[in-house]
Every structure is written in structure tokens, then in C-alpha cells.
Write an enzyme that holds these catalytic residues in place. Structure first.
Site, mmCIF file in Angstrom:
data_model
loop_
_atom_site.group_PDB
_atom_site.id
_atom_site.type_symbol
_atom_site.label_atom_id
_atom_site.label_comp_id
_atom_site.label_asym_id
_atom_site.label_seq_id
_atom_site.Cartn_x
_atom_site.Cartn_y
_atom_site.Cartn_z
ATOM 1 N N TYR A 1 0.745 -1.250 -0.610
ATOM 2 C CA TYR A 1 -0.230 -0.323 0.203
ATOM 3 C C TYR A 1 0.873 1.105 0.158
ATOM 4 O O TYR A 1 -0.112 2.029 0.870
ATOM 5 C CB TYR A 1 -1.108 -0.157 0.755
ATOM 6 C CG TYR A 1 -2.018 -0.636 0.928
ATOM 7 C CD1 TYR A 1 -3.152 -0.511 0.142
ATOM 8 C CD2 TYR A 1 -2.206 -2.109 2.247
ATOM 9 C CE1 TYR A 1 -4.261 -1.584 -0.280
ATOM 10 C CE2 TYR A 1 -3.987 -2.852 1.648
ATOM 11 C CZ TYR A 1 -4.552 -2.554 0.434
ATOM 12 O OH TYR A 1 -5.934 -3.455 0.235
ATOM 13 N N PHE B 1 -5.498 6.626 7.230
ATOM 14 C CA PHE B 1 -5.403 5.772 7.471
ATOM 15 C C PHE B 1 -4.705 4.756 6.797
ATOM 16 O O PHE B 1 -4.798 3.523 6.952
ATOM 17 C CB PHE B 1 -6.758 5.613 6.800
ATOM 18 C CG PHE B 1 -7.471 5.202 4.902
ATOM 19 C CD1 PHE B 1 -6.562 4.640 3.526
ATOM 20 C CD2 PHE B 1 -7.232 6.581 4.274
ATOM 21 C CE1 PHE B 1 -6.480 3.897 3.002
ATOM 22 C CE2 PHE B 1 -7.412 6.823 3.368
ATOM 23 C CZ PHE B 1 -7.070 6.115 2.143
ATOM 24 N N ARG C 1 -12.014 -5.554 -10.638
ATOM 25 C CA ARG C 1 -12.584 -4.228 -10.358
ATOM 26 C C ARG C 1 -14.024 -3.593 -10.578
ATOM 27 O O ARG C 1 -14.515 -3.482 -9.020
ATOM 28 C CB ARG C 1 -12.023 -2.958 -10.500
ATOM 29 C CG ARG C 1 -10.148 -2.608 -10.832
ATOM 30 C CD ARG C 1 -10.097 -2.028 -9.417
ATOM 31 N NE ARG C 1 -10.109 -0.989 -8.539
ATOM 32 C CZ ARG C 1 -9.594 -0.453 -7.151
ATOM 33 N NH1 ARG C 1 -9.014 -0.743 -6.551
ATOM 34 N NH2 ARG C 1 -9.854 1.537 -7.064
ATOM 35 N N THR D 1 -14.694 0.930 -3.946
ATOM 36 C CA THR D 1 -13.907 1.462 -2.308
ATOM 37 C C THR D 1 -14.924 1.374 -1.032
ATOM 38 O O THR D 1 -14.285 0.367 -0.060
ATOM 39 C CB THR D 1 -12.945 2.165 -2.514
ATOM 40 O OG1 THR D 1 -12.096 2.105 -3.581
ATOM 41 C CG2 THR D 1 -11.929 1.973 -1.572
ATOM 42 N N ARG E 1 -18.411 -6.476 -3.344
ATOM 43 C CA ARG E 1 -18.487 -5.569 -1.679
ATOM 44 C C ARG E 1 -20.487 -4.838 -1.508
ATOM 45 O O ARG E 1 -20.445 -4.925 -0.553
ATOM 46 C CB ARG E 1 -17.470 -3.604 -1.857
ATOM 47 C CG ARG E 1 -16.218 -4.972 -1.505
ATOM 48 C CD ARG E 1 -15.309 -3.456 -1.893
ATOM 49 N NE ARG E 1 -13.856 -3.637 -2.135
ATOM 50 C CZ ARG E 1 -12.800 -2.784 -2.059
ATOM 51 N NH1 ARG E 1 -13.104 -1.987 -3.611
ATOM 52 N NH2 ARG E 1 -11.231 -3.018 -2.635
ATOM 53 N N GLU F 1 2.154 -5.782 -7.746
ATOM 54 C CA GLU F 1 1.520 -6.225 -7.103
ATOM 55 C C GLU F 1 1.832 -8.069 -7.026
ATOM 56 O O GLU F 1 2.053 -8.708 -6.206
ATOM 57 C CB GLU F 1 -0.200 -5.883 -6.813
ATOM 58 C CG GLU F 1 0.016 -4.596 -6.320
ATOM 59 C CD GLU F 1 -2.348 -4.383 -6.787
ATOM 60 O OE1 GLU F 1 -1.340 -3.022 -6.434
ATOM 61 O OE2 GLU F 1 -2.355 -4.876 -6.889
HETATM 62 P P1 IDP Z 1 -9.300 0.013 -3.040
HETATM 63 O O1 IDP Z 1 -9.054 -1.299 -2.440
HETATM 64 O O2 IDP Z 1 -10.968 -0.023 -3.480
HETATM 65 O O3 IDP Z 1 -7.846 0.244 -4.332
HETATM 66 P P2 IDP Z 1 -7.880 1.805 -2.126
HETATM 67 O O4 IDP Z 1 -7.884 3.650 -2.164
HETATM 68 O O5 IDP Z 1 -6.675 1.529 -3.698
HETATM 69 O O6 IDP Z 1 -8.946 1.426 -2.583
HETATM 70 O O7 IDP Z 1 -7.695 1.814 -0.809
HETATM 71 C C1 IDP Z 1 -6.827 0.588 -0.252
HETATM 72 C C2 IDP Z 1 -7.956 -0.095 0.722
HETATM 73 O O8 IDP Z 1 -7.663 1.335 2.083
HETATM 74 C C3 IDP Z 1 -9.384 0.317 0.635
HETATM 75 O O9 IDP Z 1 -9.307 -0.741 -0.277
HETATM 76 C C4 IDP Z 1 -9.417 0.190 1.765
HETATM 77 O O10 IDP Z 1 -9.276 -0.980 2.756
HETATM 78 C C5 IDP Z 1 -8.839 1.193 2.948
HETATM 79 N N1 IDP Z 1 -9.701 2.559 2.547
HETATM 80 C C6 IDP Z 1 -9.817 3.227 2.174
HETATM 81 N N2 IDP Z 1 -9.800 4.277 1.978
HETATM 82 C C7 IDP Z 1 -9.712 4.170 3.448
HETATM 83 C C8 IDP Z 1 -10.441 5.615 4.566
HETATM 84 O O11 IDP Z 1 -11.317 6.435 3.969
HETATM 85 N N3 IDP Z 1 -10.742 5.036 5.852
HETATM 86 C C9 IDP Z 1 -10.248 3.528 5.821
HETATM 87 N N4 IDP Z 1 -9.875 2.607 5.595
HETATM 88 C C10 IDP Z 1 -9.343 3.402 4.150
HETATM 89 MG MG MG Z 2 -6.016 0.517 -4.183
#
Ligand code: IDP
Ligand code: MG
Length: 155
Positions: free
Chosen positions: A54, A62, A90, A96, A107, A131
Site C-alpha cells: 500500500y 488511514f 474491479r 472502494t 463489496r 503487486e
Molecule cells: P481500493 O482497495 O478500492 O483500490 P484504495 O483507495 O486503494 O481502494 O484504498 C486501499 C484500501 O484502503 C481500501 O480497500 C480500504 O480497505 C482502505 N481505505 C480506503 N479509504 C479508507 C478510509 O477512508 N478509511 C479507512 N480505510 C480506507
Molecule cells: Mg487500490
């Protein structure tokens, strides 16, 4: 076989997905879609590994909670292959934030909060490559002909 049909994506079932007994359901959806399983392992990822996974989110508030969440139990790491595997993967996962995910997506059907959204999918072909290289050794990627290939693709 068209080269485009060999696009690969990294999909993971997060610790909450594992603990909630959703491993089979999530794998089933990718299998039934027609995508080909290239690699899979059940593992406890280290914090360092998850920080790297990440790394693009390192400045987000976060980030450290996300690493703790992903480290809170074992995950299922997978590589799936097929035409538009990244984008379609996706779509199958949903947004997300599960609150924005449509019913019929993983989801949308199985979780409620963004910090417990049960699954991961690469967001571009480039990040999928990174990844996959982070989670798997080359020799762990299995290249086997799928007997259903001609029934899934026109060419
Ligand atoms: P994605 O998993 O859909 O690609 P990303 O923006 O890459 O989304 O974020 C990675 C992961 O971080 C998300 O799947 C989620 O588990 C966590 N995440 C994203 N935004 C937040 C937030 O606002 N609060 C808490 N966890 C978050
Ligand atoms: Mg992501």
C-alpha cells in the site's frame, strides 16, 4: 490465443473476508466469470510487506490502520488472468466504499464499511504487475491451458 486475453490482476481476500467465511464465494465468482486462476496462496502477510503493497497510500491518514487491518489475520493472495482482468476485476469487487457498491458486486453484497471491505483488486495493469511481483515468485505463477478457453473466448 490473443495476447489481450492474458491480462493479469492481483486479487486478495482480506482478513475479514477470510474470517467471515467468504473465501469460497469470492473465488467462485472469478471462476464462474471465466477468468483463469494463475496463482493462489493462503498466508499471514508481514507489516513490512503490507506497507510496501500500500506504499502509494503512505501519506493518507488511514495508512497505518490499513496496514494493521491487513495484518490482523491471514489473507488469500491470488492472480487471475483474462481479457480486461484488471478492470473487470474491479467491477466485480465494487466501489472502494461498500456503501457506494452496487448489489451484485462482492463489496455490495457482503460488507458495509470502507475499513472492512473484504477484498483487494489491482487498479491498473501497471500496478497489477508490481503487486504480482511483490506477492509471488515467478515460479509460483502457473501457466496451464484451461480446457474451457475456446468456450469463453472467440479467439
Ligand atoms: P481500493 O482497495 O478500492 O483500490 P484504495 O483507495 O486503494 O481502494 O484504498 C486501499 C484500501 O484502503 C481500501 O480497500 C480500504 O480497505 C482502505 N481505505 C480506503 N479509504 C479508507 C478510509 O477512508 N478509511 C479507512 N480505510 C480506507
Ligand atoms: Mg487500490
Amino acid at each position: 490465443m490473443a495476447a489481450a486475453n492474458k491480462e493479469r490482476t492481483f486479487i486478495a481476500i482480506k482478513p475479514d473476508g477470510v474470517q467471515r467465511g467468504l473465501v469460497g464465494e469470492i473465488i467462485k465468482r472469478f471462476e464462474q466469470k471465466g477468468f483463469k486462476l494463475v496463482a493462489m496462496k493462503f498466508m499471514q502477510a508481514s507489516k513490512d510487506h503490507l506497507k510496501q503493497h500500500y506504499i502509494d497510500l503512505k501519506d493518507r491518514p488511514f495508512y497505518s490502520g490499513l496496514v494493521d487491518y491487513m495484518n490482523s489475520g491471514p489473507v488469500v493472495a491470488m492472480v487471475w488472468e483474462g481479457l480486461n482482468a484488471v478492470k473487470t476485476g474491479r467491477v466485480m469487487l465494487g466501489e472502494t466504499n461498500p456503501a457506494d457498491s452496487k448489489p451484485g458486486t462482492i463489496r455490495g453484497d457482503f460488507c458495509i464499511q470502507v475499513g472492512r471491505n473484504i477484498c483487494h483488486g489491482s487498479d491498473s495493469v501497471e500496478s497489477a504487475k508490481k503487486e504480482i511481483a511483490l506477492w509471488f515468485k515467478d515460479e509460483e505463477l502457473v501457466d496451464v491451458k484451461n480446457c474451457a478457453y475456446e468456450w469463453v473466448y472467440e479467439n
